[in-house]
Structures are given as structure tokens and as C-alpha cells.
Write an enzyme that holds these catalytic residues in place. Structure first.
Site, PDB file in Angstrom:
ATOM      1  N   TYR A 137     -10.939 -25.297  12.381  1.00  0.00           N
ATOM      2  CA  TYR A 137     -12.034 -25.447  12.239  1.00  0.00           C
ATOM      3  C   TYR A 137     -12.761 -24.621  11.445  1.00  0.00           C
ATOM      4  O   TYR A 137     -14.140 -24.408  11.234  1.00  0.00           O
ATOM      5  CB  TYR A 137     -13.116 -25.781  13.490  1.00  0.00           C
ATOM      6  CG  TYR A 137     -12.566 -26.728  14.408  1.00  0.00           C
ATOM      7  CD1 TYR A 137     -11.455 -27.418  14.160  1.00  0.00           C
ATOM      8  CD2 TYR A 137     -13.087 -27.121  15.644  1.00  0.00           C
ATOM      9  CE1 TYR A 137     -10.824 -28.610  14.304  1.00  0.00           C
ATOM     10  CE2 TYR A 137     -12.798 -28.184  16.525  1.00  0.00           C
ATOM     11  CZ  TYR A 137     -11.142 -28.525  15.484  1.00  0.00           C
ATOM     12  OH  TYR A 137     -10.597 -29.596  16.526  1.00  0.00           O
ATOM     13  N   HIS A 189      -1.974 -27.203  18.438  1.00  0.00           N
ATOM     14  CA  HIS A 189      -3.118 -28.024  17.651  1.00  0.00           C
ATOM     15  C   HIS A 189      -1.976 -29.593  17.367  1.00  0.00           C
ATOM     16  O   HIS A 189      -2.487 -30.894  17.673  1.00  0.00           O
ATOM     17  CB  HIS A 189      -3.640 -27.372  16.174  1.00  0.00           C
ATOM     18  CG  HIS A 189      -5.007 -28.275  16.216  1.00  0.00           C
ATOM     19  ND1 HIS A 189      -6.068 -27.099  15.308  1.00  0.00           N
ATOM     20  CD2 HIS A 189      -5.465 -29.773  16.789  1.00  0.00           C
ATOM     21  CE1 HIS A 189      -7.095 -28.299  15.325  1.00  0.00           C
ATOM     22  NE2 HIS A 189      -6.926 -29.385  15.734  1.00  0.00           N
TER      23      HIS A 189
END
Length: 270
Positions: A42, A100
Site C-alpha cells: 500500500y 500478502h
């Protein structure tokens, strides 16, 4: 399964950055949120760390999650990535550290990166460890590697149009919490006639109905929002109780509509 608290809902931070993100975190914390979800990918961990440091809420009261991207799964790279995340977040530990995405095509053997993940927990850099975007088969492999009770959560896409029932049931049977990302299907729930009708009967929004449905499925959600009224209404959704008929109506909305499906994704469960 650990008895640690897992505040629900959490605040997702995907696609948020800068002052907008900082204000969103501060507003959420002031409303009572105590769970913040970020990730290396992010590119906002530094801002998340600053917002936490500048808030009036002590670090130890916040459940902080970050995730390691799939290009950092080689054990040495993984260790360095964890240290970088902690530096950016301005903390000695995260409450939850996730893989992730599983390594594409098993380029890095799962045993290598899960052992590196386990070492992060053993060293105190992560209080809990888990995975994201793992299939049922990958969950089983992970349990074989780490042992039962080690995986705290599997963070997956779940919303009324992608209900992921097989995977969710499998995780919950194994004592693994499910975290649902994109719970509002990037706003598509607001346009669905079934959800709108149920929402009208409760005098709330389709988004609130969706979050209440997910809570009833024992799923922790991490919607993102930059608006104070939405942050507040997301919290209020957890006070709603849906009837069995309403749950069944929403259950019929599943159409296997997957939003997060990059070219390196695993072979999803049907």
C-alpha cells in the site's frame, strides 16, 4: 486458537495515503476503532505509523496488521522486509503479520517463507501470524508446516457477490479466523435491489446490512473510508441483527464475482 482480541470492524487503508489517510485513522480511533490494517504494497506504512503516534490512543490498545509482499518471501529478504515495515510504522512489533499472497507458482517454497514468518513471531516482532489469499489446499499445507493453532487468520475477499463459503468454512473448522477485505464490493452493494430492500426495512444502508451479514458469519471486516459518517455507520452496523430469512436472501446473491484477481493469484477454490 489464541484468545487474543481481534477488534471488528477494523479500518482498511488500501489506496489511502497522505493527509487523507492520517485524518481517516485519527477519526476512526476517536470513534472507537482499535484495529488498523495496512501492507507494504500500500506504500503507506509511514503515514499509518505517524497517525498512530499522533493519536491519543496508546499503541498497546491498537491491533495493527501489516503484510509482506510476494517479492520479499525469500527468508533473508523477508527478515529485512519485516524490519523495514517496523521502522516505517514506528513500532517494535505488529499485532498481526501476514503473507500478502502465496508465492506465485511456488517460486519460493512455502516451508521457507512460513518458517521465516514463524521466526518473526518467535522474535517478538509479530504477536500473531497469518496469511492472505490462501486457498483451502494452501491452508492445509500451511498447517502441515506450522502446526495447528499457529495461523491467526486468512485474509480473503468476501462480500455478498463472492461469498467464498467453502474456504471460509474450511478455515473456521481449523480454528483460523477469517478477515474479509473488499466487504462492500467496492461500493457495488449499494446498487443491489435485495440489499436495498432489506436495508429499507431496517432504515439503514445496504453497506450496513452487508457488514451485519458478515458479522453474523463470524468474519472480521476491514472496510476503508475517508468520511466520518461512513466510519461511524460501519461501527453502528455491528448492532444490527438480521433474520434467518434475510441471511438466506443475501446468501442467494453469490455469483462468484471476484474483484481482486491478479495474474499471480493462486488457483481459487470453486
Amino acid at each position: 486458537m489464541s484468545n487474543a482480541t481481534f477488534p471488528n470492524p477494523g479500518l482498511g487503508t488500501f489506496r489511502l495515503n497522505g493527509d487523507t489517510l492520517k485524518q481517516s485513522i485519527k477519526e476512526a480511533l476517536s470513534l472507537g476503532y482499535r484495529h488498523i490494517d495496512t501492507a507494504q504494497f500500500y506504500d503507506n506504512e509511514s503515514t499509518v505509523g505517524q497517525a498512530i503516534a499522533e493519536s491519543d490512543v496508546p499503541r498497546e490498545e491498537i491491533f495493527l496488521t501489516t503484510k509482506i509482499w510476494h517479492d520479499q518471501l525469500q527468508p533473508d529478504a523477508f527478515k529485512a522486509a519485516v524490519n523495514e515495515s517496523l521502522r516505517k510504522l514506528g513500532t517494535d512489533y505488529v499485532d498481526l503479520l501476514l503473507i500478502h499472497w502465496p508465492s506465485p507458482e511456488d517460486e519460493v517454497p512455502m516451508v521457507d517463507y512460513l518458517n521465516a514468518l514463524s521466526e518473526a513471531k518467535a522474535s517478538g516482532k509479530a504477536r500473531h501470524i497469518g496469511v492472505s489469499n490462501f486457498t483451502t489446499a494452501q491452508i492445509d499445507r500451511a498447517i502441515d508446516i506450522l502446526g495447528e493453532g499457529e495461523l491467526f487468520t486468512n485474509q480473503i475477499e468476501v462480500h455478498p457477490f463472492l461469498q467464498n463459503t467453502v474456504l471460509i468454512d474450511h478455515c473456521q473448522r481449523q480454528g483460523i479466523r477469517v478477515t474479509g477485505y473488499m466487504p462492500l464490493a467496492v461500493g457495488k452493494v449499494m446498487e443491489d435491489d435485495t440489499l436495498k430492500a432489506i436495508a429499507d426495512s431496517h432504515e439503514v444502508s445496504p453497506a450496513q446490512i452487508t457488514l451485519a451479514w458478515l458479522k453474523a458469519r463470524d468474519i472480521t471486516v476491514i472496510p476503508s473510508s475517508t468520511k466520518a459518517e461512513h466510519l461511524k455507520s460501519n461501527l453502528e452496523a455491528f448492532e444490527l441483527e438480521l433474520t434467518a430469512d434475510e441471511m438466506a436472501q443475501i446468501g442467494r446473491l453469490d455469483r462468484a464475482e471476484r474483484i481482486a484477481n491478479p495474474d499471480f493469484a493462486p488457483n481459487w477454490d470453486e
